[in-house]
Design an enzyme around this catalytic site. Structure first.
Site, PDB file in Angstrom:
ATOM      1  N   GLY A  34       0.789  -1.237   0.000  1.00 60.49           N
ATOM      2  CA  GLY A  34       0.000   0.000   0.000  1.00 60.49           C
ATOM      3  C   GLY A  34       0.817   1.280   0.000  1.00 60.49           C
ATOM      4  O   GLY A  34       0.313   2.334   0.379  1.00 60.49           O
ATOM      5  N   ASN A  36       1.745   2.931  -2.585  1.00 60.30           N
ATOM      6  CA  ASN A  36       1.153   3.852  -3.568  1.00 60.30           C
ATOM      7  C   ASN A  36      -0.118   4.492  -3.023  1.00 60.30           C
ATOM      8  O   ASN A  36      -0.365   5.680  -3.240  1.00 60.30           O
ATOM      9  CB  ASN A  36       0.890   3.131  -4.895  1.00 60.30           C
ATOM     10  CG  ASN A  36       2.141   3.062  -5.734  1.00 60.30           C
ATOM     11  OD1 ASN A  36       2.593   4.060  -6.300  1.00 60.30           O
ATOM     12  ND2 ASN A  36       2.749   1.883  -5.787  1.00 60.30           N
ATOM     13  N   MET A 112      -3.577  -6.797  -7.713  1.00 61.26           N
ATOM     14  CA  MET A 112      -3.030  -7.933  -8.453  1.00 61.26           C
ATOM     15  C   MET A 112      -4.131  -8.875  -8.954  1.00 61.26           C
ATOM     16  O   MET A 112      -3.953 -10.089  -8.954  1.00 61.26           O
ATOM     17  CB  MET A 112      -2.020  -8.692  -7.568  1.00 61.26           C
ATOM     18  CG  MET A 112      -0.870  -7.831  -7.111  1.00 61.26           C
ATOM     19  SD  MET A 112       0.029  -7.120  -8.513  1.00 61.26           S
ATOM     20  CE  MET A 112       1.303  -6.206  -7.674  1.00 61.26           C
ATOM     21  N   ARG A 113      -5.266  -8.323  -9.352  1.00 62.42           N
ATOM     22  CA  ARG A 113      -6.347  -9.128  -9.926  1.00 62.42           C
ATOM     23  C   ARG A 113      -6.641  -8.619 -11.335  1.00 62.42           C
ATOM     24  O   ARG A 113      -6.528  -7.405 -11.580  1.00 62.42           O
ATOM     25  CB  ARG A 113      -7.647  -9.021  -9.085  1.00 62.42           C
ATOM     26  CG  ARG A 113      -7.505  -9.275  -7.604  1.00 62.42           C
ATOM     27  CD  ARG A 113      -6.991 -10.655  -7.274  1.00 62.42           C
ATOM     28  NE  ARG A 113      -7.744 -11.735  -7.872  1.00 62.42           N
ATOM     29  CZ  ARG A 113      -7.298 -12.983  -7.983  1.00 62.42           C
ATOM     30  NH1 ARG A 113      -6.103 -13.303  -7.554  1.00 62.42           N
ATOM     31  NH2 ARG A 113      -8.050 -13.921  -8.552  1.00 62.42           N
ATOM     32  N   ASN A 129      -4.635   2.396 -13.479  1.00 68.04           N
ATOM     33  CA  ASN A 129      -3.714   1.355 -12.994  1.00 68.04           C
ATOM     34  C   ASN A 129      -2.279   1.874 -12.999  1.00 68.04           C
ATOM     35  O   ASN A 129      -1.933   2.764 -13.769  1.00 68.04           O
ATOM     36  CB  ASN A 129      -3.805   0.132 -13.926  1.00 68.04           C
ATOM     37  CG  ASN A 129      -2.956  -1.037 -13.449  1.00 68.04           C
ATOM     38  OD1 ASN A 129      -2.923  -1.355 -12.257  1.00 68.04           O
ATOM     39  ND2 ASN A 129      -2.250  -1.681 -14.369  1.00 68.04           N
ATOM     40  N   HIS A 131       1.778   0.374 -13.194  1.00 68.21           N
ATOM     41  CA  HIS A 131       2.540  -0.834 -13.522  1.00 68.21           C
ATOM     42  C   HIS A 131       4.027  -0.505 -13.491  1.00 68.21           C
ATOM     43  O   HIS A 131       4.435   0.536 -13.990  1.00 68.21           O
ATOM     44  CB  HIS A 131       2.125  -1.332 -14.916  1.00 68.21           C
ATOM     45  CG  HIS A 131       2.754  -2.635 -15.274  1.00 68.21           C
ATOM     46  ND1 HIS A 131       2.376  -3.830 -14.696  1.00 68.21           N
ATOM     47  CD2 HIS A 131       3.764  -2.938 -16.132  1.00 68.21           C
ATOM     48  CE1 HIS A 131       3.123  -4.810 -15.188  1.00 68.21           C
ATOM     49  NE2 HIS A 131       3.973  -4.292 -16.063  1.00 68.21           N
TER      50      HIS A 131
HETATM   51  C1  GAR Z   1       3.802  -1.366  -7.308  1.00 69.30           C
HETATM   52  O1  GAR Z   1       5.176  -1.382  -7.595  1.00 69.30           O
HETATM   53  C2  GAR Z   1       2.974  -1.462  -8.572  1.00 69.30           C
HETATM   54  O2  GAR Z   1       3.593  -0.885  -9.680  1.00 69.30           O
HETATM   55  C3  GAR Z   1       2.845  -2.945  -8.759  1.00 69.30           C
HETATM   56  O3  GAR Z   1       2.672  -3.435  -7.459  1.00 69.30           O
HETATM   57  C4  GAR Z   1       3.395  -2.631  -6.541  1.00 69.30           C
HETATM   58  C5  GAR Z   1       2.478  -2.315  -5.380  1.00 69.30           C
HETATM   59  O4  GAR Z   1       3.186  -1.652  -4.364  1.00 69.30           O
HETATM   60  N1  GAR Z   1       1.701  -3.239  -9.585  1.00 69.30           N
HETATM   61  C6  GAR Z   1       1.687  -4.228 -10.469  1.00 69.30           C
HETATM   62  O5  GAR Z   1       2.622  -4.978 -10.639  1.00 69.30           O
HETATM   63  C7  GAR Z   1       0.394  -4.353 -11.244  1.00 69.30           C
HETATM   64  N2  GAR Z   1       0.574  -5.137 -12.430  1.00 69.30           N
HETATM   65  P1  GAR Z   1       2.434  -0.970  -3.150  1.00 69.30           P
HETATM   66  O6  GAR Z   1       1.475  -2.018  -2.558  1.00 69.30           O
HETATM   67  O7  GAR Z   1       3.521  -0.634  -2.204  1.00 69.30           O
HETATM   68  O8  GAR Z   1       1.703   0.223  -3.657  1.00 69.30           O
END
Ligand code: GAR
Length: 212
Positions: A34, A36, A112-113, A129, A131
């Site tokens: 979390g 982000n 991640m869904r 989103n 990535h």
């Molecule tokens: C982030 O680095 C995001 O870019 C990635 O998951 C991480 C979540 O971090 N998302 C993906 O890979 C989606 N395909 P967080 O929980 O610390 O925000």
């Protein structure tokens, strides 16, 4: 070291360029730590993003985002995907909850869904989103590992509108991050995340300008 590494964000905009008259109501979806979500909540708190977060939904009972939301006094709810037969059923539950909280933007902050038309059609052009690669390179899971294995010298992160195809859809903002000779998955991920936290709040405001 982290902060001294050069990086590049495009388009080059600031929160000053993206002031919003009406506050956005963000429904956040998160699966993991979390950070982000936290960056977005901080941007709101610092009045760099005119928005509120009525609700955070997470799908893993252990997701750290739960405590992070509590620290900001933001409500969070668990929708454990394992308790839904089909992806569509989970998305319908998400739509029902977010609609009941009058959410107008859905923010996938490490969600991640795979999303279905149920969610995308309930919030047309309003699902965002993030990535950890420079899309369209390295879609799907393990994007940072993919970049390291490919031997590219620059990778980064992308914020885009979600579409049915995974990690596709109109790109809002990207940040480039150099891959250093001694980078590991952890060091590179950490430097990408620094950029993610900068571009995510900006990209949300930009989306609101481009797709009102
Ligand atoms: C982030 O680095 C995001 O870019 C990635 O998951 C991480 C979540 O971090 N998302 C993906 O890979 C989606 N395909 P967080 O929980 O610390 O925000």
């Amino acid at each position: 070291m982290e902060n001294s590494t050069p990086s590049f964000i495009s388009p080059q905009i600031s929160s000053e360029d993206l002031k919003l008259e009406t506050p956005l109501k963000l429904g956040v979806l998160a699966s993991g730590s979390g950070t982000n979500f936290e960056a977005i909540a901080k941007a709101i708190h610092q009045e760099k993003l005119n928005a509120t977060i009525p609700l955070v939904i997470y799908n893993n009972p252990q997701a750290k985002v739960k405590e992070k939301a509590a620290a900001f006094k933001i409500e969070s709810k668990l929708l454990n995907h394992r308790q839904f037969k089909r992806r569509e059923d989970l998305d319908q539950a998400i739509v029902d909850l977010f609609k009941s909280y009058q959410v107008d933007w859905v923010i996938m902050a490490g969600w991640m869904r795979i999303v279905t038309p149920i969610l995308l059609e309930a919030f047309p052009n309003h699902v965002i989103n993030i990535h950890p690669s420079l899309l369209p390179s390295f879609k799907g899971i393990k994007a940072i590992e993919q970049a390291l294995e490919a031997g590219v010298k620059i990778t980064g992160c992308t914020v885009h509108l979600a579409s049915l195809e995974v990690d596709s859809g109109p790109i809002l903002l990207q940040a480039a991050v150099p891959i250093l000779a001694n980078d590991t998955l952890e060091t590179l991920h950490a430097r990408i995340q620094i950029q993610e936290h900068k571009i995510f709040p900006l990209a949300i405001a930009l989306a609101a300008k481009l797709y009102p």
